[in-house]
Design an enzyme around this catalytic site. Sequence first.
Site, short mmCIF file in Angstrom:
data_model
loop_
_atom_site.label_atom_id
_atom_site.label_comp_id
_atom_site.label_asym_id
_atom_site.label_seq_id
_atom_site.Cartn_x
_atom_site.Cartn_y
_atom_site.Cartn_z
N GLY A 45 0.86 -1.18 0.00
CA GLY A 45 0.00 0.00 0.00
C GLY A 45 0.90 1.23 0.00
N ALA A 46 0.58 2.18 -0.88
CA ALA A 46 1.51 3.29 -1.11
C ALA A 46 1.89 4.07 0.16
CB ALA A 46 0.91 4.22 -2.17
N ARG A 74 10.05 -1.59 -4.95
CA ARG A 74 8.84 -1.68 -5.79
C ARG A 74 8.77 -0.35 -6.55
NH1 ARG A 74 3.35 -3.61 -3.35
NH2 ARG A 74 3.01 -4.31 -5.49
N ASP A 211 -1.36 4.73 -6.38
CA ASP A 211 0.07 4.49 -6.15
C ASP A 211 0.93 5.62 -6.71
OD1 ASP A 211 -1.23 1.61 -6.14
OD2 ASP A 211 0.63 1.58 -4.99
N ASN A 221 -3.04 2.68 -10.14
CA ASN A 221 -3.54 1.98 -8.94
C ASN A 221 -3.66 0.50 -9.30
OD1 ASN A 221 -4.53 2.14 -6.15
ND2 ASN A 221 -6.46 1.41 -7.04
O1 MRU Z 1 0.29 -4.23 -4.64
P1 MRU Z 1 -0.27 -3.45 -3.49
O2 MRU Z 1 -1.11 -4.28 -2.59
O3 MRU Z 1 0.80 -2.69 -2.74
O4 MRU Z 1 -1.23 -2.38 -4.17
C1 MRU Z 1 -1.85 -1.41 -3.38
C2 MRU Z 1 -2.77 -0.53 -4.12
O5 MRU Z 1 -2.91 -0.59 -5.33
C3 MRU Z 1 -3.51 0.51 -3.33
O6 MRU Z 1 -4.73 0.79 -3.92
C4 MRU Z 1 -2.67 1.79 -3.29
O7 MRU Z 1 -1.36 1.52 -2.86
C5 MRU Z 1 -3.28 2.81 -2.41
S1 MRU Z 1 -3.24 2.28 -0.73
C6 MRU Z 1 -3.96 3.44 0.26
#
Ligand code: MRU
Length: 314
Positions: A45-46, A74, A211, A221
């Site tokens: 999550g970002a 990442r 993201d 995203n």
């Molecule tokens: O691969 P992830 O689980 O890190 O992806 C996360 C997302 O796409 C979320 O929607 C994004 O990071 C926003 S989190 C508040």
Amino acid sequence: MRTIDWVDGAITLVDQTRLPGELTYLRITTVADLIDAIQRLAVRGAPALGVAGAMGVALAARTGEPIAPLRAARPTAVNLAWGVDQAAASADPLARALEIRDEDIAACLAMGARGADLLAEHAATRVMTVCNTGGLATVERGTALGVIQTMHERGVLAEALALETRPLLQGARLTAWELARMGAPHRLIVDSAGPFLLARGAADAVLIGADRIAANGDTANKIGSYSLALGARRAGVPFLVIAPETTIDLATPTGDAIHIEDRGAAEVVSLGGVKIAPDGTQALNPAFDVTPADLITAIVTDRRVIRLDRGETP
Ligand code: MRU
């Protein structure tokens, strides 16, 4: 619950690979272990990655490890590189990391209120979301799921529909877990049902996190966001991006310039460790997609509402 924190000289984080079965914590004392946790999505999550990156610099100051591999662990979420850069530029990386942690908590509260206000203007009580944008993707309280939590606390949430989010099932494993803990009304749907259910009037709005948001508003995203945006446009319902200002990357002009992480075939050809495709099957696995700005109604940040539908840009 704190998803990520600094406790007794180490990073403590919820091991998200173990949810929903077990709520366990990892204690991380080296940058190498932090990179491993990030790459296998133990922390994800970002906004949470931004805090992890900053705290990782504080670890590096103790262990002497390089921070460049952490910054690149990442590629899509700008927050990771941002968090590393913020802490690295500070005379006291740990103090800056703790500030970023606290800023995230405040930012999520602000986004929750602003997003819920905007949805009230649209008389939206049933919402659809993808991936996990809750407390698990941040420090304590989420972005898009933070808005849903605020709606629930205000007593105006009729239902949240959560996409399961193949291949790693963040929606099924994490969002459904968080919604259940909140006591919020929700149902889980398979990813491909999203646009059709919007066409059938099953939700009044779609809420996603982000993201990386390019200067023109194009938004990266979780994979599946773009098809929801198309479905929302066709159904005539608002499509809202909920993200802190730190996810806006003005150095990236448009979505075309966003590096989309491909996580390899293994996650696609198997499910929960069970092989589901014939041996030797090749696969594409973009972890994110880019929703063009013209499909986004508005971006709600901790400071403002950016009305892309009225020609505003970040
Ligand atoms: O691969 P992830 O689980 O890190 O992806 C996360 C997302 O796409 C979320 O929607 C994004 O990071 C926003 S989190 C508040």
